[in-house]
Write a protein that holds these residues in place. Structure first.
Motif, PDB file in Angstrom:
ATOM      1  N   ASN A   1     -47.121 -11.029 -21.037  1.00  0.00           N
ATOM      2  CA  ASN A   1     -45.941 -11.900 -21.002  1.00  0.00           C
ATOM      3  C   ASN A   1     -44.776 -11.163 -21.655  1.00  0.00           C
ATOM      4  O   ASN A   1     -44.934 -10.083 -22.243  1.00  0.00           O
ATOM      5  N   ASP A   2     -43.576 -11.734 -21.551  1.00  0.00           N
ATOM      6  CA  ASP A   2     -42.385 -11.047 -22.035  1.00  0.00           C
ATOM      7  C   ASP A   2     -42.337 -10.975 -23.552  1.00  0.00           C
ATOM      8  O   ASP A   2     -41.803 -10.013 -24.112  1.00  0.00           O
ATOM      9  N   GLN A   3     -42.878 -11.992 -24.234  1.00  0.00           N
ATOM     10  CA  GLN A   3     -42.858 -11.941 -25.694  1.00  0.00           C
ATOM     11  C   GLN A   3     -43.673 -10.762 -26.212  1.00  0.00           C
ATOM     12  O   GLN A   3     -43.271 -10.070 -27.153  1.00  0.00           O
TER      13      GLN A   3
ATOM     14  N   ALA B   1     -43.091   3.562 -19.551  1.00  0.00           N
ATOM     15  CA  ALA B   1     -42.500   2.389 -18.906  1.00  0.00           C
ATOM     16  C   ALA B   1     -43.155   1.113 -19.425  1.00  0.00           C
ATOM     17  O   ALA B   1     -44.314   1.122 -19.846  1.00  0.00           O
ATOM     18  N   VAL B   2     -42.408   0.015 -19.366  1.00  0.00           N
ATOM     19  CA  VAL B   2     -42.923  -1.283 -19.812  1.00  0.00           C
ATOM     20  C   VAL B   2     -42.536  -2.349 -18.797  1.00  0.00           C
ATOM     21  O   VAL B   2     -41.377  -2.439 -18.374  1.00  0.00           O
ATOM     22  N   VAL B   3     -43.524  -3.165 -18.414  1.00  0.00           N
ATOM     23  CA  VAL B   3     -43.297  -4.318 -17.521  1.00  0.00           C
ATOM     24  C   VAL B   3     -43.847  -5.565 -18.199  1.00  0.00           C
ATOM     25  O   VAL B   3     -44.916  -5.526 -18.816  1.00  0.00           O
ATOM     26  N   GLY B   4     -43.115  -6.668 -18.098  1.00  0.00           N
ATOM     27  CA  GLY B   4     -43.557  -7.931 -18.679  1.00  0.00           C
ATOM     28  C   GLY B   4     -43.931  -8.947 -17.622  1.00  0.00           C
ATOM     29  O   GLY B   4     -44.194  -8.604 -16.453  1.00  0.00           O
ATOM     30  N   PHE B   5     -43.945 -10.211 -18.029  1.00  0.00           N
ATOM     31  CA  PHE B   5     -44.321 -11.294 -17.115  1.00  0.00           C
ATOM     32  C   PHE B   5     -43.673 -12.587 -17.619  1.00  0.00           C
ATOM     33  O   PHE B   5     -43.776 -12.911 -18.802  1.00  0.00           O
ATOM     34  N   ASP B   6     -42.997 -13.303 -16.759  1.00  0.00           N
ATOM     35  CA  ASP B   6     -42.376 -14.620 -16.979  1.00  0.00           C
ATOM     36  C   ASP B   6     -40.886 -14.620 -16.684  1.00  0.00           C
ATOM     37  O   ASP B   6     -40.354 -15.561 -16.133  1.00  0.00           O
TER      38      ASP B   6
END
Length: 346
Positions: free
Chosen positions: A264-266, A287-292
Motif C-alpha cells: 500500500n502507499d503508506q 524503483a518503488v511502486v505502491g498501491f491505493d
C-alpha cells in the motif's frame, strides 16, 4: 399487538421483549440494553439474550411495524476501529450515495480485533433500529469468520465490501449476501507488469497483514508472476503502516534488488524514507511502486507510481448492491477495475 400468521393459517402472538427476558433469565431492561448495543452489559447476559432472541425469532416492534407499513429507509454500516484509507473512503462513499438516494445510515464500529460477540452485538443493535440491510466494510478475515459463526439470526440482506467475492458465502446466517470488491489480482498485475516493462527483475514485495484478504491476493499475484517470469519471489512482512515499510526497506540488500512493490502507499512512504536515509536515488538506484493512490501519493518525494482504487465508486456500488438485494433488482457482482498511475518513483 403485532401478530404473525402461522403456516396453518392460525394467528399467533409475536414474541415480545418480555418473552426474551423470561427465556434468557434476565430483566427486560437488560434485553433492551443488549439490543441497543450497550457495551457495559456482562458477556454472560449478552450471550443469554442473544440465544433467546435467536430461539424465539424475536424482532423489535419498530421492525415489525416497518414490515407491515413499508420498507425501511435505514441501512446499517459495520466498520472496524482502524482508520485505513481504503475502508474509510469506502464507508464515506457509501454514506454519501445512501444519503443522495434517500436512505440514512446507522453506524456500528467494531474493535480492531473483532470477535463473534462483538459483531453479534453490533448487528443486534442495528437490527433493533429497523435497518433494511447491513453493510460490512472490512477486508478482514476476522470479520468474515465472526460473521460465519454468528448464532443470532440476521434477518436482512448483508453486503460485504473489500472482500473476495467467493467468501461472501461464508455468511450463511443472512437471507441474502453479496460482496463488492476491486480486482486486487488485476491491480497487482498492473504494478508488476509496469516494473517488468521497465526492465526490473529483482523485485521485492512488502506485503500487508495476513488477516487482510486484499493483502493476500496481492501477495499471491506477485509470487505467481515472479514464478511465471522464472524469478525468485522475496516477500517481506508489513502491517500497512509507514513504519513497517521503513523497517522492511532497511532490511533490503539494495545491491541485489532493483525494485520494491509495496502493498500500500503508506508502506511505500516508509520505503522512500528509508532509501533517502541510505542515500539512494529513486528511481535511478531502485524503483518503488505502491498501491491505493492515496491523495498524498502525488506529493511524495519522488511522486509515487501506484495502483489507483476508486473507493468512492466502490461505496456507490455497495449501496447499489444493498438496494438490489432489498428491492429484488438485478445484482451487479462484477469486480471493479483498478488503474495504474505512473509517476516518478518508477
Amino acid at each position: 399487538m403485532t401478530t404473525t400468521t402461522a403456516r396453518g393459517g392460525k394467528g399467533r402472538k409475536a414474541p415480545t421483549i418480555f418473552d426474551v427476558a423470561e427465556r434468557a433469565g434476565v430483566s427486560h431492561q437488560t434485553v433492551s440494553r443488549v439490543i441497543n448495543g450497550d457495551p457495559t452489559v456482562r458477556e454472560q447476559y449478552r450471550a443469554q439474550v442473544t440465544d433467546a432472541v435467536a430461539a424465539l425469532g424475536y424482532r423489535p416492534r419498530a421492525a415489525a411495524r416497518a414490515l407491515a407499513g413499508g420498507r425501511s429507509k435505514a441501512l446499517g454500516l459495520v466498520t472496524t476501529g482502524d482508520a485505513l484509507y481504503g475502508p474509510s473512503s469506502t464507508a464515506i462513499g457509501f454514506e454519501r450515495a445512501a444519503r443522495t438516494a434517500g436512505y440514512h445510515v446507522l453506524l456500528s464500529t467494531l474493535p480492531d480485533d473483532p470477535s463473534p460477540a462483538d459483531l453479534s452485538s453490533g448487528l443486534t443493535s442495528l437490527l433493533a433500529q429497523d435497518v433494511a440491510a447491513v453493510v460490512l466494510v472490512a477486508a478482514d478475515n476476522r470479520v468474515l469468520d465472526a460473521l460465519a459463526s454468528l448464532t443470532v439470526p440476521v434477518t436482512v440482506p448483508v453486503v460485504v465490501s473489500n472482500a473476495v467475492q467467493r467468501d461472501a458465502a461464508r455468511a450463511p446466517v443472512a437471507p441474502k449476501v453479496a460482496a463488492v470488491a476491486i480486482d486486487q489480482a488485476a491491480g497487482a498485475t498492473l504494478a508488476m507488469r509496469h516494473l517488468f516493462d521497465r526492465g526490473h527483475r529483482r523485485i521485492v514485495h512488502i506485503a500487508g497483514p495476513h488477516v487482510s484478504q486484499e493483502s493476500e491476493v496481492r501477495r499471491a499475484t506477485y509470487v505467481r508472476l515472479m514464478h511465471e517470469a522464472g524469478l525468485e519471489p522475496v516477500v517481506l512482512e508489513g502491517d500497512w503502516t509507514p513504519s513497517s515499510g521503513f523497517a522492511a526497506a532497511r532490511s533490503i540488500d539494495v545491491s541485489v534488488v532493483d525494485a520494491v512493490f509495496a502493498g500500500n502507499d503508506q508502506m511505500a512512504l516508509g520505503v522512500l524514507h528509508a532509501f533517502t536515509d541510505e542515500g539512494l536515488r529513486v528511481p535511478d538506484d531502485i524503483a518503488v511502486v505502491g498501491f491505493d493512490d492515496i491523495p498524498e501519493a502525488a506529493h511524495f518525494t519522488p511522486p509515487l507510481t501506484t495502483v489507483r482504487q476508486d473507493f468512492m465508486a466502490m461505496g456507490e456500488r455497495v449501496l447499489a448492491s444493498a438496494r438490489a438485494l432489498v428491492e429484488g433488482a438485478p445484482l451487479d457482482d462484477s469486480l471493479l477495475q483498478p488503474e495504474l498511475v505512473v509517476r516518478r518513483s518508477a
